[in-house]
Design a protein around this motif. Structure first.
Motif, PDB file in Angstrom:
ATOM      1  N   PRO A  94       0.828  -1.208   0.000  1.00 31.25           N
ATOM      2  CA  PRO A  94       0.000   0.000   0.000  1.00 31.25           C
ATOM      3  C   PRO A  94       0.866   1.263   0.000  1.00 31.25           C
ATOM      4  O   PRO A  94       1.946   1.285   0.567  1.00 31.25           O
ATOM      5  N   GLU A  95       0.363   2.290  -0.664  1.00 28.11           N
ATOM      6  CA  GLU A  95       0.986   3.606  -0.639  1.00 28.11           C
ATOM      7  C   GLU A  95       0.601   4.312   0.655  1.00 28.11           C
ATOM      8  O   GLU A  95      -0.460   4.040   1.206  1.00 28.11           O
TER       9      GLU A  95
ATOM     10  N   LEU B 106       1.967 -13.457   3.074  1.00 28.39           N
ATOM     11  CA  LEU B 106       1.494 -12.088   2.867  1.00 28.39           C
ATOM     12  C   LEU B 106       0.289 -11.988   1.942  1.00 28.39           C
ATOM     13  O   LEU B 106      -0.516 -11.069   2.078  1.00 28.39           O
ATOM     14  N   ALA B 107       0.154 -12.913   0.993  1.00 30.19           N
ATOM     15  CA  ALA B 107      -0.951 -12.843   0.044  1.00 30.19           C
ATOM     16  C   ALA B 107      -2.281 -13.278   0.656  1.00 30.19           C
ATOM     17  O   ALA B 107      -3.346 -12.948   0.127  1.00 30.19           O
ATOM     18  N   LYS B 108      -2.247 -13.998   1.774  1.00 32.50           N
ATOM     19  CA  LYS B 108      -3.490 -14.383   2.447  1.00 32.50           C
ATOM     20  C   LYS B 108      -4.018 -13.182   3.211  1.00 32.50           C
ATOM     21  O   LYS B 108      -3.252 -12.467   3.856  1.00 32.50           O
ATOM     22  N   PRO B 109      -5.322 -12.944   3.184  1.00 30.97           N
ATOM     23  CA  PRO B 109      -5.881 -11.755   3.834  1.00 30.97           C
ATOM     24  C   PRO B 109      -5.649 -11.725   5.344  1.00 30.97           C
ATOM     25  O   PRO B 109      -5.781 -12.738   6.023  1.00 30.97           O
ATOM     26  N   PHE B 110      -5.336 -10.546   5.838  1.00 33.83           N
ATOM     27  CA  PHE B 110      -5.267 -10.336   7.280  1.00 33.83           C
ATOM     28  C   PHE B 110      -6.667 -10.594   7.831  1.00 33.83           C
ATOM     29  O   PHE B 110      -7.650 -10.057   7.323  1.00 33.83           O
TER      30      PHE B 110
ATOM     31  N   GLY C 249      -1.153 -11.596   5.649  1.00 35.98           N
ATOM     32  CA  GLY C 249      -1.583 -10.301   5.156  1.00 35.98           C
ATOM     33  C   GLY C 249      -0.947  -9.067   5.747  1.00 35.98           C
ATOM     34  O   GLY C 249      -1.496  -7.977   5.614  1.00 35.98           O
ATOM     35  N   SER C 250       0.220  -9.196   6.391  1.00 35.79           N
ATOM     36  CA  SER C 250       0.853  -8.008   6.947  1.00 35.79           C
ATOM     37  C   SER C 250       2.369  -8.123   6.885  1.00 35.79           C
ATOM     38  O   SER C 250       2.913  -9.223   6.864  1.00 35.79           O
TER      39      SER C 250
ATOM     40  N   GLY D 275      -6.440  -7.852   2.505  1.00 41.43           N
ATOM     41  CA  GLY D 275      -7.635  -7.975   3.335  1.00 41.43           C
ATOM     42  C   GLY D 275      -8.357  -6.651   3.473  1.00 41.43           C
ATOM     43  O   GLY D 275      -7.954  -5.633   2.889  1.00 41.43           O
ATOM     44  N   LEU D 276      -9.428  -6.660   4.249  1.00 41.22           N
ATOM     45  CA  LEU D 276     -10.289  -5.480   4.395  1.00 41.22           C
ATOM     46  C   LEU D 276      -9.589  -4.279   5.020  1.00 41.22           C
ATOM     47  O   LEU D 276      -9.985  -3.148   4.777  1.00 41.22           O
ATOM     48  N   HIS D 277      -8.557  -4.505   5.815  1.00 39.31           N
ATOM     49  CA  HIS D 277      -7.857  -3.400   6.466  1.00 39.31           C
ATOM     50  C   HIS D 277      -6.555  -3.030   5.762  1.00 39.31           C
ATOM     51  O   HIS D 277      -5.684  -2.395   6.361  1.00 39.31           O
ATOM     52  N   ARG D 278      -6.436  -3.371   4.477  1.00 37.01           N
ATOM     53  CA  ARG D 278      -5.238  -3.044   3.709  1.00 37.01           C
ATOM     54  C   ARG D 278      -4.901  -1.557   3.871  1.00 37.01           C
ATOM     55  O   ARG D 278      -5.759  -0.689   3.760  1.00 37.01           O
ATOM     56  N   GLY D 279      -3.630  -1.293   4.198  1.00 34.12           N
ATOM     57  CA  GLY D 279      -3.171   0.081   4.373  1.00 34.12           C
ATOM     58  C   GLY D 279      -3.188   0.565   5.813  1.00 34.12           C
ATOM     59  O   GLY D 279      -2.540   1.547   6.140  1.00 34.12           O
ATOM     60  N   HIS D 280      -3.933  -0.131   6.687  1.00 29.23           N
ATOM     61  CA  HIS D 280      -3.970   0.248   8.101  1.00 29.23           C
ATOM     62  C   HIS D 280      -2.751  -0.315   8.826  1.00 29.23           C
ATOM     63  O   HIS D 280      -2.187  -1.324   8.433  1.00 29.23           O
TER      64      HIS D 280
END
Length: 182
Positions: free
Chosen positions: A41-42, A83-87, A116-117, A135-140
């Motif tokens: 993520p940016e 990492l590719a599996k969703p958080f 995912g992190s 995952g849904l919280h990508r970037g957090h």
């Protein structure tokens, strides 16, 4: 929080915060992403490529860890990182207060620590800061420790800081405590 584009103001702030850092370069960032099947993520992605891939000072307390590394105290017995599996989390979870037996809780925690992190660094004592990459919280940014996990950002109630990597770094650069809204 824009995870697709690095804003000029955020990049200026990141350059000031990590002014002595060494960047990884775009070729190495793209190779890491291809190896793990993700896109970072940016503005973290641009920060690592152009500003600093890790830094010996905060955030967090023991410094920003380089992209492909883990903190020294991470441990060798940790589950494989995918990492590719969703958080898996979308809200705070204090498993220390959960009544589940350890044999049930352990398998539920492995994805929290390993899916995912990327690990940004540690504040010591098993308290790690993670940037969610899938995952849904990508970037957090999330704080994950032995007792529980919670997202960083004013909308989650523990801090006055903005969500995302830039908000997390800005909060640190302004000298504010992580949990200043409790």
């Amino acid at each position: 929080m824009d995870t697709e584009h690095a804003g000029p103001e955020d990049l200026r702030m990141l350059r000031a915060a990590f002014d002595t850092g060494e960047p990884l370069g775009w070729e190495a960032v793209r190779a890491f992403e291809a190896e793990h099947g993700i896109t970072l993520p940016e503005p973290y992605r641009t920060c690592v490529a152009e500003i600093a891939d890790g830094c010996g000072f905060g955030p967090p307390d023991f410094g920003l860890v380089p992209l492909a590394e883990l903190p020294d105290d991470w441990g060798d017995d940790s589950p494989a990182r995918e990492l590719a599996k969703p958080f898996p989390l979308t809200e705070p979870w204090l498993w220390e207060e959960d009544d589940l037996p350890d044999d049930e809780l352990g398998p539920m925690l492995e994805p929290v620590f390993g899916h995912g992190s990327i690990v940004l660094g540690t504040d010591g004592c098993g308290m790690y800061w993670h940037l969610i990459v899938t995952g849904l919280h990508r970037g957090h940014v999330w704080n994950i420790c032995g007792e529980g996990a919670g997202p960083f950002g004013s909308e989650f109630g523990f801090t006055t800081g903005e969500s995302g990597f830039a908000g997390w770094v800005r909060h640190w650069a302004e000298g504010k405590p992580w949990f200043d809204a409790m």
